[in-house]
Design an enzyme around this catalytic site. Structure first.
Site, PDB file in Angstrom:
ATOM      1  N   SER A 395      35.097  95.486 104.007  1.00  0.00           N
ATOM      2  CA  SER A 395      35.201  95.983 102.642  1.00  0.00           C
ATOM      3  C   SER A 395      36.573  96.588 102.358  1.00  0.00           C
ATOM      4  O   SER A 395      37.593  95.930 102.501  1.00  0.00           O
ATOM      5  CB  SER A 395      34.065  96.978 102.388  1.00  0.00           C
ATOM      6  OG  SER A 395      33.941  97.279 101.027  1.00  0.00           O
ATOM      7  N   ASP A 680      30.118  91.213 101.011  1.00  0.00           N
ATOM      8  CA  ASP A 680      30.657  92.337 101.774  1.00  0.00           C
ATOM      9  C   ASP A 680      29.912  92.502 103.102  1.00  0.00           C
ATOM     10  O   ASP A 680      28.684  92.563 103.137  1.00  0.00           O
ATOM     11  CB  ASP A 680      30.500  93.597 100.917  1.00  0.00           C
ATOM     12  CG  ASP A 680      31.269  94.786 101.451  1.00  0.00           C
ATOM     13  OD1 ASP A 680      31.243  95.005 102.667  1.00  0.00           O
ATOM     14  OD2 ASP A 680      31.880  95.496 100.633  1.00  0.00           O
TER      15      ASP A 680
END
Length: 849
Positions: A395, A680
């Site tokens: 991320s 993610d």
């Protein structure tokens, strides 16, 4: 099946018929084969006779069930087959036989679904998954499957498996995936003998090859006198699945739709149909074919069929890429010199003595990005950055890493410059991201992406927004450009992360880690990798069909940091610590129906027979509401068309021993799907441990930087469970209650039963001694210095929330300074961990020698 085609092809290639290669049970300690192999396996003829069902209760309260059985074997047939419907009967009897030809290299799981037909559709009563490896060749096998033990519902099926007369064939496999030769069908429409075109319509041909990569294709019929090139068509297909080209003659009519808009609605009428048996066509030669379409109509086609059996355009194997291996050879020299200086060694280490150190940055949006700058700056000041071999993140950490690698020599210069540039962008207004000029730019870029064949999603738009947040200008960089930053081993090797998910399952239930590096993108789970330049291109059966431009890195940054690609269930899971428990009532049940006493059922590579009982359409609708993701990045699936190996369950990354885990459902796994759904990596584990723990990377020491605001040990606990499920060496994570209440700056985890376990040095994001110290050993003196250090990171109104992308300058510098300080203040622990990693590495080297 290509009954005649396969023997001719095999004869031309003069392949040795080696027979099936049976893989023995092994410990789940690593990949089965580091490299791909060519192996030869036989075919089998399978006969499935659906006999009867007993005591079936339908969904209609006023009548008995109208039952039929659907059979689906996707490794042998491109489409399901089904029995006839037996109306209004609790004990339906069919006695219908279905024939398949199965290949011995792949995992063949037959799905038998019992339906109750009603006016509006069909209600699924039960689904059976039966691994055909349970069958013995040459022995008829009559099986009674229990559907419901309470009222003795049963389904009786008879199987007969025989060795096929079709010669064995060669495949490429890495022990988890199997690549068959790919059949390419190319053709040209030469003309037709149909009636003249109608005045208000036009005729066209629809051509289709079941199971092919390409969808059915429409070709306009043109008079022979019409100028221009004749229409052409191309199909790529697994010859195991398809044997026929279907041709339909369609008439396209235009009808005026009633209403004020007076729009035209297209209508078609089928005038005739026919087909060509692909096995009747010679390989490599152009053939003129005439296809009869019925009622005296025919069409002339010029066709050529070719078999692609050479090397693949993706890499099947569990070893490191050539680029990464070459990097390691050069990086070891850099690490050796750095360790000599840091640890005060009398001489530089030999390449075989150099321990592998990985730095992992967690997710956390702008907070993680800013913090990682500080952590890396601290390592650099201590001279430890050159001891690092791998740098990976999830991320927000990937935003920091990908920005640094714009400079091929970033780790060799002071990080103060990149930090100051990051501060300018983080602390500036983001309103320009929504300006008219930028909105036009987004529309233009997404249009270009869509026209190139990509499925555009909200994550692509997010990637363009991230581009503005990070750079406030167009960034033309691509991931493959970063090869220049590692070519000489001058920087750590970057590993960016994403997970492939299901649109209706949480990341904790199912997530396949996908790694992005300068040289390759791929799934360690499957041992399937493509060159980074080919990510986003269309591959089928391991062969490149359509080359697409490599995506700009901003689209990858949007994917790597797509924390909003979640579901309502995952939101509750992350915020409340547990998912929506009431959803369990709406899920269907999974039961094991095997008779484990039978000796043939003890094959460790055989999947146990499972019975799935759904709750009904209303329950499915409720599940869809709460478990469906808001969005995901849809990418071309470069594993599409590959099959799972018959012994794939022995793979290190598979947890098929959990009978309800998606890994135990091979017909639903990624190679069987059209698209990848990449999001993610934090939806699985908020730090990229699984990629650092690959045995081929042999990491000795992990520096884990956790930038979450809460639960500072959650990623370690989740990684510990992940490793336990897969037999991966990992240290025991033992944390006392006082540390759970208030974490320290650094923790060393080295206790492990397996000597191959890495050492983990974990840095939570905490403000302990930084609050009172300007630098290690230097207390704050002035009121200004004390005020700068006196802040609570996770207070309710924290400026470091996940959805906050703009910081005040002081908030940014506080975060960077805190992360830097926590590294500097634990220099002795860092050196101790490095020395311990060196000692363990050398001990293993001596033991190996």
């Amino acid at each position: 099946m290509l009954w005649a085609l396969w023997p001719r092809w095999l004869a031309d290639k003069m392949l040795p018929l080696l027979g099936a290669v049976l893989l023995q049970k092994r410990e789940k300690r690593g990949p089965l084969w580091r490299h791909w192999r060519r192996e030869t396996y036989p075919y089998y003829d399978l006969q499935v006779k659906v006999l009867r069902a007993t005591n079936i209760r339908g969904t209609d309260l006023l009548s008995k069930a109208d039952c039929y059985v659907q059979l689906w074997l996707p490794t042998a047939s491109p489409s399901p087959a089904q029995t006839r419907i037996v109306a209004n009967c609790s004990d339906p009897e069919w006695n219908e036989t279905f024939h398949y030809q199965i290949h011995g290299a792949v995992k063949n799981v037959l799905e038998l679904t019992l339906y109750d037909k009603d006016i509006l559709g069909s209600d699924q009563l039960s689904l059976l998954l039966f691994d055909l490896r349970s069958l013995k060749c040459g022995q008829p096998h009559k099986h009674t499957f229990p559907l419901n033990h309470q009222d003795s519902q049963e389904l009786q099926v008879e199987f007969v498996l025989e060795k096929s007369q079709v010669p064995a064939s060669e495949v490429i496999t890495n022990g988890v995936l199997v690549a068959h030769p790919c059949l390419r069908i190319q053709g040209t429409l030469r003309g037709d003998g149909t009636a003249p075109r109608e005045e208000y319509g036009s005729r066209q041909l629809q051509l289709a090859v079941p199971g092919a990569y390409e969808k059915p294709q429409l070709l306009p019929l043109q008079p022979p006198t019409e100028p221009g090139l004749p229409p052409t068509f191309t199909f790529h297909v697994n010859p195991v699945l398809s044997s026929r080209l279907h041709v339909e003659l369609m008439e396209l009519l235009a009808a005026v739709q009633s209403g004020p808009s007076a729009e035209l609605e297209a209508q078609t009428s089928k005038l005739g149909e026919g087909g060509i048996l692909l096995s009747s066509l010679p390989l490599g030669q152009e053939e003129q074919c005439s296809v009869a379409l019925g009622e005296g109509q025919e069409v002339a086609l010029s066709m050529k069929v070719e078999m692609s059996s050479g090397d693949l355009d993706l890499r099947l194997g569990f070893d490191l890429s050539d680029g990464e291996q070459e990097f390691l050879d050069r990086r070891k020299q850099v690490v050796s010199k750095a360790l000599q200086q840091v640890l005060g060694l009398s001489e530089a280490l030999d390449s075989g003595q150099v321990p592998v150190v990985a730095v992992l940055g967690s997710g956390g949006g702008t907070r993680a990005m800013s913090s990682l700058y500080g952590s890396l700056a601290g390592l650099q000041e201590l001279g430890l950055l050159d001891t690092v071999t791998y740098l990976s993140g999830v991320s927000g950490s990937t935003w920091c890493i990908s920005t640094l690698y714009r400079d091929p020599a970033w780790s060799q210069v002071a990080l103060q410059g990149p930090i100051e540039r990051a501060q300018v962008h983080v602390c500036s207004s983001k309103m320009g991201a929504l300006s008219t000029e930028r909105l036009q730019y987004y529309t233009q870029e997404l249009g270009v992406r869509e026209r190139s064949g990509h499925s555009v999603s909200l994550i692509d738009l997010w990637g363009l927004l991230v581009e503005y947040l990070l750079y406030q200008e167009e960034n033309p960089a691509k991931l493959s450009d970063q090869q220049e930053a590692v070519r000489q081993g001058q920087n750590p090797y970057p590993i960016y992360t994403s997970v492939n998910v299901r649109t209706n399952l949480s990341g904790e239930d199912f997530a396949e880690w996908c790694e992005f590096t300068p040289y390759e993108v791929g799934f360690p789970k499957y041992g399937a990798y493509v060159p980074t330049e080919l990510f986003g291109s269309e591959l089928f059966m391991g062969r490149l069909l359509q080359l697409q431009p490599e995506p700009r890195i901003c689209y990858l940054q949007g994917m790597w940091g797509s924390a909003f690609a979640t579901s309502l269930d995952e939101i509750f899971l992350k915020t409340a610590g547990s998912g929506l428990s009431f959803l369990e009532w709406y899920r269907g049940s999974v039961n094991i129906t095997d008779d484990c006493q039978k000796p043939q059922l003890h094959n460790p590579s055989r999947l146990r027979t499972r019975l799935l009982t759904p709750q009904g359409p209303f329950s499915q609708a409720v599940l869809d509401i709460f478990t469906s993701r808001f969005t995901s990045a849809q990418s071309f699936n470069f594993t599409r068309g590959l099959c799972l190996h018959k012994d794939y369950v022995a793979g290190r990354e598979f947890v098929a021993w959990k009978d309800t885990h998606p890994d135990a459902f091979p017909n639903q796994l990624t190679p069987m799907r059209d698209c990848l759904y990449l999001v993610d990596g934090g939806f699985a584990i908020n730090s990229p441990f699984p990629l650092a723990l690959l045995p081929q990377r042999a990491v000795d020491l992990i520096l884990s930087f956790d930038y979450s605001l809460e639960a500072p040990f959650e990623v370690l606990k989740m990684t510990e469970k992940y490793c336990l499920d897969r037999g991966i060496p990992f240290p025991s994570i033992e944390v006392g209650p006082e540390d759970m209440e208030e974490a320290r700056e650094c923790y060393l985890f080295a206790k492990a039963e397996d000597p191959r376990s890495p050492i983990v040095l974990h840095f939570p994001l905490v403000n302990r001694t930084f609050r009172t110290h300007l630098a290690p050993g230097v207390e704050r003196q002035t009121a200004e210095e004390k005020a700068f250090g006196d802040f609570v990171i996770n207070r309710p109104d924290t400026p470091y929330g996940m959805m906050n992308f703009t910081y005040e300058p002081q908030d940014f510098y506080r975060l960077v300074a805190l992360s830097r300080y926590n590294v500097l203040n634990n220099v002795e622990t860092l050196k101790c961990a490095l020395q311990l990693a060196l000692d363990r590495h050398q001990a293993r080297e001596r033991a190996g020698a």
